[in-house]
Each structure stands twice: as C-alpha cells, then as structure tokens.
Design a protein around this motif. Sequence first.
Motif, short mmCIF file in Angstrom:
data_model
loop_
_atom_site.label_atom_id
_atom_site.label_comp_id
_atom_site.label_asym_id
_atom_site.label_seq_id
_atom_site.Cartn_x
_atom_site.Cartn_y
_atom_site.Cartn_z
N ARG A 1 0.84 -1.21 0.00
CA ARG A 1 0.00 0.00 0.00
C ARG A 1 0.87 1.26 0.00
NH1 ARG A 1 -4.78 0.59 4.35
NH2 ARG A 1 -5.49 -1.18 3.07
N PHE A 2 1.89 1.28 0.82
CA PHE A 2 2.77 2.45 0.86
C PHE A 2 3.53 2.61 -0.46
CE2 PHE A 2 6.97 4.31 1.48
CZ PHE A 2 6.64 5.53 2.04
N ALA A 3 3.99 1.50 -1.03
CA ALA A 3 4.74 1.56 -2.29
C ALA A 3 3.90 2.20 -3.38
CB ALA A 3 5.21 0.17 -2.70
N PHE A 4 2.63 1.80 -3.50
CA PHE A 4 1.78 2.38 -4.55
C PHE A 4 1.43 3.83 -4.24
CE2 PHE A 4 1.20 -2.03 -5.83
CZ PHE A 4 1.18 -1.91 -7.21
N TYR A 5 1.32 4.16 -2.98
CA TYR A 5 1.15 5.56 -2.59
C TYR A 5 2.35 6.39 -3.03
CZ TYR A 5 0.66 9.57 0.65
OH TYR A 5 0.56 10.83 1.20
N LEU A 6 3.53 5.84 -2.83
CA LEU A 6 4.76 6.52 -3.26
C LEU A 6 4.81 6.63 -4.78
CD1 LEU A 6 7.48 7.75 -2.46
CD2 LEU A 6 8.44 5.44 -2.47
N PHE A 7 4.43 5.57 -5.50
CA PHE A 7 4.41 5.60 -6.97
C PHE A 7 3.50 6.73 -7.47
CE2 PHE A 7 5.10 0.71 -7.10
CZ PHE A 7 6.37 0.89 -6.59
N PHE A 8 2.32 6.85 -6.85
CA PHE A 8 1.37 7.89 -7.26
C PHE A 8 1.96 9.28 -7.02
CE2 PHE A 8 -1.87 10.90 -5.77
CZ PHE A 8 -2.61 11.06 -6.94
N LEU A 9 2.57 9.49 -5.87
CA LEU A 9 3.16 10.80 -5.58
C LEU A 9 4.25 11.15 -6.58
CD1 LEU A 9 3.49 10.70 -1.67
CD2 LEU A 9 1.85 12.01 -3.04
N ILE A 10 5.11 10.19 -6.89
CA ILE A 10 6.21 10.46 -7.82
C ILE A 10 5.67 10.83 -9.19
CG2 ILE A 10 8.16 9.43 -9.05
CD1 ILE A 10 8.58 7.62 -6.58
N ALA A 11 4.78 10.00 -9.74
CA ALA A 11 4.28 10.23 -11.10
C ALA A 11 3.51 11.55 -11.19
CB ALA A 11 3.39 9.06 -11.53
N SER A 12 2.64 11.83 -10.23
CA SER A 12 1.81 13.03 -10.31
C SER A 12 2.63 14.30 -10.14
CB SER A 12 0.69 12.96 -9.26
OG SER A 12 1.23 12.83 -7.96
N ILE A 13 3.59 14.30 -9.22
CA ILE A 13 4.37 15.52 -9.00
C ILE A 13 5.35 15.76 -10.14
CG2 ILE A 13 6.02 16.64 -7.45
CD1 ILE A 13 4.67 15.23 -5.12
N VAL A 14 5.96 14.70 -10.68
CA VAL A 14 6.84 14.87 -11.84
C VAL A 14 6.05 15.39 -13.03
CG1 VAL A 14 8.23 13.64 -13.55
CG2 VAL A 14 8.55 13.18 -11.13
N PHE A 15 4.86 14.83 -13.26
CA PHE A 15 4.00 15.27 -14.37
C PHE A 15 3.64 16.75 -14.23
CE2 PHE A 15 -0.30 15.80 -16.18
CZ PHE A 15 -0.06 15.42 -17.49
N THR A 16 3.19 17.13 -13.03
CA THR A 16 2.79 18.53 -12.81
C THR A 16 3.99 19.47 -12.91
OG1 THR A 16 1.03 17.76 -11.33
CG2 THR A 16 1.64 20.08 -11.20
N GLY A 17 5.09 19.09 -12.30
CA GLY A 17 6.27 19.95 -12.33
C GLY A 17 6.83 20.13 -13.73
N SER A 18 6.81 19.07 -14.54
CA SER A 18 7.31 19.17 -15.91
C SER A 18 6.46 20.12 -16.75
CB SER A 18 7.34 17.78 -16.57
OG SER A 18 8.18 16.91 -15.86
N ILE A 19 5.16 20.07 -16.55
CA ILE A 19 4.28 20.98 -17.28
C ILE A 19 4.52 22.42 -16.85
CG2 ILE A 19 1.86 21.65 -17.60
CD1 ILE A 19 1.11 18.74 -17.55
N LEU A 20 4.68 22.64 -15.55
CA LEU A 20 4.91 24.00 -15.06
C LEU A 20 6.24 24.57 -15.57
CD1 LEU A 20 3.72 23.66 -11.34
CD2 LEU A 20 2.52 24.77 -13.25
N LEU A 21 7.26 23.73 -15.70
CA LEU A 21 8.56 24.20 -16.16
C LEU A 21 8.68 24.27 -17.68
CD1 LEU A 21 11.00 22.40 -13.70
CD2 LEU A 21 10.53 24.83 -13.83
N SER A 22 7.70 23.70 -18.39
CA SER A 22 7.81 23.65 -19.86
C SER A 22 7.85 25.04 -20.48
CB SER A 22 6.65 22.84 -20.43
OG SER A 22 5.40 23.47 -20.12
N GLY A 23 7.16 26.00 -19.85
CA GLY A 23 7.20 27.36 -20.40
C GLY A 23 8.56 28.00 -20.33
N TRP A 24 9.35 27.63 -19.30
CA TRP A 24 10.70 28.18 -19.15
C TRP A 24 11.68 27.52 -20.11
CZ3 TRP A 24 15.14 25.75 -16.77
CH2 TRP A 24 16.24 26.60 -16.64
#
Length: 329
Positions: free
Chosen positions: A305-328
């Motif tokens: 359960r914790f491993a999949f929670y960690l997987f979700f956090l990694i994927a979602s934050i990397v996805f969001t951060g990459s989109i936010l930095l794409s303009g730069w």
Amino acid sequence: MTAFSPLKALPLLLPAAFLIIPAVLWLPQHSELLDSAYLYTFKTGFIGILLEALPFVLAGSLLSSLIGVFVPDEAIARWIPRRVLPALLFACLLGVIVPICECGMIPLVRRLLRKGMPLHVGVAFILSGPILNPVVFAATLTAFRSHPSLAYARMGLAFAVAFLIGLILYVTVKKSPLRLSIPRGSGPEHQHGTRGGKFAAVFTHAADDFFEMGKFLIFGCMLTSLIQTFVVQSSLASIGARPLGSYLFMMGFAFILSLCSTSDAFVGAAFLHSFPAGSLLAFTVLGPMLDFKNALMLLSLFKTRFAFYLFFLIASIVFTGSILLSGWL
C-alpha cells in the motif's frame, strides 16, 4: 555460484517484448524495412548513443562502489539533522557527495532505515540521489548540449520532487511501512574479507554495477534506435504535438526502459526534435525515481500500500512539475 532467480529477469521482459513482437508479427510483412539503408541508420544511431553514454555509466559505477566500500552507513546516519526541513535539505543534497545510481541506492537506504534513518529522509535520498550528483549533471549537460536549460531544469525538478514528497510523507505517514524480512550480509562491507581487500572490492562491485546497468542501457539504446529508424517521423511528431500525450508517452517510456540515470539523457536527446522539452524533462526525472526495476525493488522494501502511494506521488508531482517548467524551457 548463486542460483538464478526469475525475478532478476523481470526488468528485461517488457523491453524484450517490444523487440520480439514487431520482429515476429510486423517485420516479415514489411521486408523493405530490412533494406541496408535502414540497417545502416539503426546501426549508426545505436552505436552513437551507446558509445556516448558508456563512459558516464562506468564513472557512476566506480564512484558508487567507492562510496559503498569506504563510507560506513553509520557515518551518513550521524550527519542527518534532527529538524525536518534541514533533514530533507540534507537528504536532497547528499547525492552531490554520495553519487550512487538508483540500483545501489535502495539497498544502501534499506540499511540506513534499519539503523534509524527517518522514513521521509530515506525516501528523499532515494529519489534525489540518483539525479543530484555531478556525474549525472555532466552526462545530462553533454546529452543536451544544444539545450543546457534541460540539464538545469532536471536538477531543479528532481530536488523539488524529492523535497516535496519527503515533506508529504513526514506529515501523512506515522507507522513504519518497511517489510519485516531484510536480508543481512548483502552489502559491500560484508565481502571485503573474501575479495582481497577494499580496493579489490571497489573494482569487483564497480564491474558488477557496470554490467548490471549495461544490459538496460543496451536495451534502451536498441529500442530508441528502432523507433528512430522504423517509426515514421510524422507519427512521432503527431504524438509530440499532443500536450498531454507527449508527457504520458515519455513517462511510460522511461518506466519501461529502466535506464541508468547516467545514460537516460542520451536516449531522451534522440527525441529532442520530435517532442517538447517538458516531456523530455519528465522522462529524465521520472526514470531514475520510478522505473520497472525500481518498482520491484521498492515493493520488496516497503509494504504494498505504501509503495503504490509513493508511486502515485512520484508520477503526479513529476508530471505537474514538468508541465509548469515547460514554459521556461
């Protein structure tokens, strides 16, 4: 001689399927693709990516082995500050002085967690260490020499993702998610007596890491060269033109390839003219944090359960951060 474990072959199954399925079902019906011009393009691309990445993989393996043999786990644990924010900052920057690849990171942190390292610090170190080190920065800067901003963005996003996830875990996780059965005697420090001393152990473990990572690198280079050679460029361009599709494609690509952090930038650079820079940023940040082989190792370290929670956090934050930095970028 140690017995063969089927689990060791699992990280190779998905890349192998990508190579076998087209060869069996598709290529016989398109024999023109076996023309010498296609083979020459494939060979040139494959050798070029491989030779450019190999020195960095070798350097990373050697530095990782030096740290594993000469720096005691207890020494690292004693350096950790007690307060949460300085501790997370320390964990994220530790990779600068402890350059260990993602495959060596999880066994090291497993030992540190068993010796009292806080969970949020250990996870932040696992996520940031394989990226925030001089070897990976130099490799990324070399691969994206025409777009150096990608190298700086990779370092910045990796730091932000690791720090933020560590903070989230500090707030949300109160019980230990570690699995109970942790094998002992598996680290480099337990093998010095049988390998001819510490210096012999350095080269032995460096060679093991190099060949372990080498097979993933070869698969990655081969698959990338196949895509660049046989897939119509307009098809890649159509995927790259879709804002969300390009990010999801490159993140899935990073998960399947399971490349070493010292070599993935060279594979990602092959898509520089087909995909937006933000999706390549997602590729280079997600891969060292979460790929097929890392997922298996994390599932063996943490409860499911914790491993999949960690997987979700990694994927979602990397996805969001990459989109936010794409303009730069």
